[in-house]
Design a protein around this motif. Structure first.
Motif, PDB file in Angstrom:
ATOM      1  N   LEU A  57       0.856  -1.199   0.000  1.00  0.00           N
ATOM      2  CA  LEU A  57       0.000   0.000   0.000  1.00  0.00           C
ATOM      3  C   LEU A  57       0.887   1.242   0.000  1.00  0.00           C
ATOM      4  CD1 LEU A  57      -2.778  -1.047   2.524  1.00  0.00           C
ATOM      5  CD2 LEU A  57      -3.133  -0.407   0.139  1.00  0.00           C
ATOM      6  N   SER A  58       2.176   1.021   0.262  1.00  0.00           N
ATOM      7  CA  SER A  58       3.127   2.114   0.322  1.00  0.00           C
ATOM      8  C   SER A  58       4.490   1.502  -0.057  1.00  0.00           C
ATOM      9  CB  SER A  58       3.088   2.649   1.761  1.00  0.00           C
ATOM     10  OG  SER A  58       4.162   3.468   2.043  1.00  0.00           O
ATOM     11  N   ARG A  59       5.412   2.329  -0.568  1.00  0.00           N
ATOM     12  CA  ARG A  59       6.710   1.795  -0.995  1.00  0.00           C
ATOM     13  C   ARG A  59       7.807   2.218  -0.036  1.00  0.00           C
ATOM     14  NH1 ARG A  59       7.204   0.036  -6.073  1.00  0.00           N
ATOM     15  NH2 ARG A  59       5.369   0.177  -7.393  1.00  0.00           N
ATOM     16  N   PRO A  60       8.783   1.356   0.181  1.00  0.00           N
ATOM     17  CA  PRO A  60       9.883   1.771   1.056  1.00  0.00           C
ATOM     18  C   PRO A  60      10.737   2.844   0.387  1.00  0.00           C
ATOM     19  CG  PRO A  60      10.300  -0.426   0.144  1.00  0.00           C
ATOM     20  CD  PRO A  60       8.926  -0.027  -0.295  1.00  0.00           C
ATOM     21  N   THR A  61      11.256   3.764   1.200  1.00  0.00           N
ATOM     22  CA  THR A  61      12.120   4.814   0.665  1.00  0.00           C
ATOM     23  C   THR A  61      13.497   4.226   0.345  1.00  0.00           C
ATOM     24  OG1 THR A  61      10.951   6.285   2.163  1.00  0.00           O
ATOM     25  CG2 THR A  61      12.891   7.189   1.088  1.00  0.00           C
ATOM     26  N   GLU A  62      13.933   3.314   1.204  1.00  0.00           N
ATOM     27  CA  GLU A  62      15.193   2.621   0.907  1.00  0.00           C
ATOM     28  C   GLU A  62      15.065   1.156   1.285  1.00  0.00           C
ATOM     29  OE1 GLU A  62      18.065   4.707   3.348  1.00  0.00           O
ATOM     30  OE2 GLU A  62      17.595   3.446   5.069  1.00  0.00           O
ATOM     31  N   GLY A  63      15.950   0.344   0.758  1.00  0.00           N
ATOM     32  CA  GLY A  63      15.927  -1.086   1.036  1.00  0.00           C
ATOM     33  C   GLY A  63      14.873  -1.785   0.195  1.00  0.00           C
ATOM     34  N   GLU A  64      14.702  -3.088   0.443  1.00  0.00           N
ATOM     35  CA  GLU A  64      13.696  -3.809  -0.347  1.00  0.00           C
ATOM     36  C   GLU A  64      12.921  -4.812   0.497  1.00  0.00           C
ATOM     37  OE1 GLU A  64      15.290  -6.070  -3.560  1.00  0.00           O
ATOM     38  OE2 GLU A  64      16.760  -7.118  -2.330  1.00  0.00           O
ATOM     39  N   ILE A  65      11.701  -5.046   0.037  1.00  0.00           N
ATOM     40  CA  ILE A  65      10.822  -6.032   0.666  1.00  0.00           C
ATOM     41  C   ILE A  65      10.583  -7.119  -0.366  1.00  0.00           C
ATOM     42  CG2 ILE A  65       8.491  -6.428   1.547  1.00  0.00           C
ATOM     43  CD1 ILE A  65       8.529  -3.544   2.535  1.00  0.00           C
ATOM     44  N   LEU A  66      10.681  -8.368   0.052  1.00  0.00           N
ATOM     45  CA  LEU A  66      10.426  -9.469  -0.870  1.00  0.00           C
ATOM     46  C   LEU A  66       9.398 -10.411  -0.265  1.00  0.00           C
ATOM     47  CD1 LEU A  66      14.141 -10.313  -1.818  1.00  0.00           C
ATOM     48  CD2 LEU A  66      12.513  -8.973  -3.172  1.00  0.00           C
ATOM     49  N   ILE A  67       8.448 -10.822  -1.090  1.00  0.00           N
ATOM     50  CA  ILE A  67       7.513 -11.862  -0.667  1.00  0.00           C
ATOM     51  C   ILE A  67       7.724 -13.031  -1.624  1.00  0.00           C
ATOM     52  CG2 ILE A  67       5.079 -12.482  -0.416  1.00  0.00           C
ATOM     53  CD1 ILE A  67       4.584  -9.636   0.503  1.00  0.00           C
ATOM     54  N   GLU A  68       8.090 -14.141  -1.063  1.00  0.00           N
ATOM     55  CA  GLU A  68       8.524 -15.305  -1.862  1.00  0.00           C
ATOM     56  C   GLU A  68       9.553 -14.893  -2.898  1.00  0.00           C
ATOM     57  OE1 GLU A  68       4.853 -17.134  -3.169  1.00  0.00           O
ATOM     58  OE2 GLU A  68       4.982 -18.563  -1.503  1.00  0.00           O
ATOM     59  N   GLY A  69      10.470 -14.059  -2.467  1.00  0.00           N
ATOM     60  CA  GLY A  69      11.587 -13.679  -3.323  1.00  0.00           C
ATOM     61  C   GLY A  69      11.301 -12.589  -4.338  1.00  0.00           C
ATOM     62  N   LYS A  70      10.035 -12.087  -4.348  1.00  0.00           N
ATOM     63  CA  LYS A  70       9.702 -11.057  -5.343  1.00  0.00           C
ATOM     64  C   LYS A  70       9.150  -9.807  -4.658  1.00  0.00           C
ATOM     65  CE  LYS A  70       7.112 -13.951  -7.414  1.00  0.00           C
ATOM     66  NZ  LYS A  70       6.037 -14.572  -8.141  1.00  0.00           N
ATOM     67  N   ALA A  71       9.335  -8.667  -5.311  1.00  0.00           N
ATOM     68  CA  ALA A  71       8.785  -7.422  -4.752  1.00  0.00           C
ATOM     69  C   ALA A  71       7.256  -7.512  -4.795  1.00  0.00           C
ATOM     70  CB  ALA A  71       9.265  -6.239  -5.572  1.00  0.00           C
ATOM     71  N   PRO A  72       6.582  -7.175  -3.684  1.00  0.00           N
ATOM     72  CA  PRO A  72       5.115  -7.295  -3.685  1.00  0.00           C
ATOM     73  C   PRO A  72       4.465  -6.245  -4.585  1.00  0.00           C
ATOM     74  CG  PRO A  72       5.871  -6.246  -1.656  1.00  0.00           C
ATOM     75  CD  PRO A  72       7.103  -6.638  -2.424  1.00  0.00           C
ATOM     76  N   ARG A  73       3.350  -6.627  -5.190  1.00  0.00           N
ATOM     77  CA  ARG A  73       2.589  -5.684  -6.010  1.00  0.00           C
ATOM     78  C   ARG A  73       1.202  -5.519  -5.406  1.00  0.00           C
ATOM     79  NH1 ARG A  73       1.129  -7.198 -10.902  1.00  0.00           N
ATOM     80  NH2 ARG A  73       1.711  -9.346 -10.535  1.00  0.00           N
ATOM     81  N   LEU A  74       0.695  -4.289  -5.449  1.00  0.00           N
ATOM     82  CA  LEU A  74      -0.629  -4.024  -4.880  1.00  0.00           C
ATOM     83  C   LEU A  74      -1.695  -4.806  -5.649  1.00  0.00           C
ATOM     84  CD1 LEU A  74      -2.222  -2.315  -2.814  1.00  0.00           C
ATOM     85  CD2 LEU A  74      -2.449  -0.561  -4.553  1.00  0.00           C
ATOM     86  N   GLY A  75      -2.573  -5.460  -4.908  1.00  0.00           N
ATOM     87  CA  GLY A  75      -3.668  -6.169  -5.561  1.00  0.00           C
ATOM     88  C   GLY A  75      -3.322  -7.609  -5.905  1.00  0.00           C
ATOM     89  N   GLU A  76      -2.109  -8.029  -5.520  1.00  0.00           N
ATOM     90  CA  GLU A  76      -1.708  -9.406  -5.787  1.00  0.00           C
ATOM     91  C   GLU A  76      -2.544 -10.364  -4.954  1.00  0.00           C
ATOM     92  OE1 GLU A  76       2.911 -10.490  -6.787  1.00  0.00           O
ATOM     93  OE2 GLU A  76       2.404  -9.488  -4.941  1.00  0.00           O
ATOM     94  N   ARG A  77      -2.873 -11.492  -5.520  1.00  0.00           N
ATOM     95  CA  ARG A  77      -3.576 -12.527  -4.777  1.00  0.00           C
ATOM     96  C   ARG A  77      -2.694 -13.036  -3.647  1.00  0.00           C
ATOM     97  NH1 ARG A  77      -8.046 -15.518  -7.204  1.00  0.00           N
ATOM     98  NH2 ARG A  77      -8.322 -14.597  -9.232  1.00  0.00           N
TER      99      ARG A  77
END
Lengths: 261, 264
Positions: A57-77
């Motif tokens: 719902l918001s993006r990090p200013t620095e660093g990264e977030i991964l869900i199952e190794g991928k950057a999360p996208r809004l609206g993803e199942r």
């Protein structure tokens, strides 16, 4: 626990809004599938902000977030958010409210109805299925909201203090029901709360956060076996864990430095 | 029993004050002996209304036609313009001030222009009603469409909703109570709009002119009792008009909206 691929990974995550102060800084975290992680800490330590980052719902200013190794996208199942308020659409009945995300996702009518009926049974709202939100009590509204979240078959359930506005007994009941549902469905949870007792009862892991900037102060394991029931609250082990977390939280609020890892 | 009595008082009290008012009016005309062109008695007004009933009913029909056409146009065009304005902040910034200008532009100045463009009669009267009733619909509906609950919007986005799903399944129903409020205000202005329209652009062509047109005629003949009877007829039509819109609102919102809670 098998920890080959962490479900959620945070690497050096920081967040600030425009040129304001850092709300979160230097967050590093790995959460395995099946964990129940509670976030607890003083107001303004960025618990909700962290949850919103994981939800995309918001993006990090620095660093990264991964869900199952991928950057999360809004609206993803798979990733579902449970808000602080029930957030039911007032013009829809309970049944239609539970159905709406499925409808948006284009789930067929038959399958939708089957899922909704099953969820109504799980959260014990069958009788109220045809009622409108304004006809429900606070606890029933939250149950409907939980049902709507779980009907989407989440892999990751993000909960932002969902039971904070309820009275203690209702909150206890909903906590117990939430764990029962998790036994069956096995989702991974992030749970923001102000209540140490609630965090200990629900979680396998508690992150105690500190403020200015928001950071993880302590990463604590809760050594209480699942399934947990109302009786768990009366065990010595539970009470000891509550005391331990309370102690760490007090040290954060007193401005203690250095985390317990 | 107490609830029933409270219900009865809701009707009895305004009825009693109404009777009192008419009595004071009647007494004043009797005591001061005003000539009837100056201030007719309530009885004279009632007699005038009865004597002119056929004319008044036909005139009311004409005025209500203008009011309904203008109101419906305002309801549809206002709703569509609100959707347009709500779709982007830039569009609102670019166009909202002009909507305000239309609202602020004196209708007295527009009326002769409408007569020039559309000719005297129903077209011009409807156009004037439209101009008067348009703004409350646009303002309220736009406000409703842009103030959707943030959590609900995020719920939709997290569920993967596209622009149109968010618009039709969330923003439009969320804005509905605001839109109905706009319609109520617009309805209450519609009769006033139509009558003022008739004062400037009324026409007796094709039958009786509307109530506004009849007022001009009665006034020129110093038939004050008939002028007042016309006023009360307009008043009655206004109540019926607003009542009809209230019923529409009730049908659409009664089940879920807080303003229709059973408790007082």
């Amino acid at each position: 626990m098998d920890r080959q691929v962490p479900l959620v990974q945070l690497r050096g995550v920081g967040k600030r809004f425009d040129a304001g102060p850092w709300v979160l800084q230097g967050l590093a975290l790995e959460v395995a599938a099946g964990e129940f992680v509670s976030l607890i800490g003083p107001s303004g330590c960025g618990k909700s902000t962290l949850l919103r980052l994981v939800a995309a719902l918001s993006r990090p200013t620095e660093g990264e977030i991964l869900i199952e190794g991928k950057a999360p996208r809004l609206g993803e199942r798979g990733t579902v958010f449970l808000f602080q308020e029930p957030t039911l659409l007032p013009w829809l009945t309970v049944r239609r409210n539970i159905e709406i995300p499925l409808r948006i996702r284009g789930v067929g009518r038959r399958q939708r109805q089957a899922l909704v009926e099953a969820m109504l049974g799980t959260v014990r709202l069958k009788e109220a299925a045809g009622k409108y939100p304004r006809q429900l009590s606070g606890g029933m509204k939250m149950r409907a909201s939980v049902a709507r979240a779980l009907a989407q078959a989440p892999r990751l359930l993000l909960m932002d203090e969902p039971f904070g506005a309820l009275d203690e007994m209702t909150r206890h009941h909903l906590n117990e029901e939430l764990l029962e549902m998790r036994e069956r469905a096995g989702w991974t949870a992030f749970f923001v709360t102000h209540s140490v007792a609630e965090a200990v009862f629900l979680s396998s892991r508690i992150l105690v956060m500190a403020a200015n900037p928001g950071r993880i102060h302590a990463d604590l394991r809760v050594d209480l076996p699942y399934p947990r029931t109302a009786d768990t609250r009366e065990t010595d082990a539970y009470l000891r864990q509550v005391a331990e977390v309370t102690h760490v939280l007090r040290s954060v609020e007193a401005g203690g430095e250095g985390g317990v890892r | 029993m107490s609830v029933r009595w409270r219900g009865a008082w809701h009707w009895l009290l305004p009825l009693a004050t109404g009777v009192l008012f008419v009595a004071v009016w009647g007494a004043a005309t009797a005591v001061f002996r005003f000539p009837s062109y100056y201030l007719p008695s309530p009885l004279e007004v009632a007699e005038a209304a009865w004597a002119e009933r056929a004319t008044l009913v036909r005139a009311a029909g004409s005025t209500v036609s203008g009011a309904v056409i203008g109101f419906l146009c305002a309801a549809v065009a206002g709703g569509l313009l609100a959707m347009f304005l709500a779709s982007s902040r830039w569009l609102r910034t670019a166009f909202y001030p002009h909507v305000l200008i239309v609202q602020m532009f004196p209708v007295i100045i527009l009326a002769p222009l409408f007569v020039l463009w559309f000719g005297a009669g129903l077209h011009s009267v409807s156009a004037i009603t439209f101009v008067i009733g348009f703004f409350p619909v646009v303002a309220n509906a736009t406000q409703g469409l842009i103030s959707t609950d943030r959590n609900m919007v995020e719920l939709f986005r997290m569920s993967g909703a596209g622009f149109w799903q968010e618009f039709w399944l969330l923003r439009v129903p969320y804005a509905l109570p605001y839109y109905i409020t706009g319609l109520r205000i617009s309805a209450s202005l519609a009769m006033i709009g139509a009558i003022s329209g008739e004062l400037f652009a009324g026409s007796a062509a094709g039958g009786t002119g509307g109530l506004g047109f009849m007022v001009i005629i009665y006034n020129s003949q110093l038939r004050t009792a008939e002028v007042l009877a016309t006023g009360f007829t307009a008043c009655l039509c206004g109540f019926l008009f607003v009542g009809a819109v209230q019923v529409v609102g009730w049908v659409l919102l009664r089940k879920w909206h807080e303003s229709y809670d059973q408790t007082e």
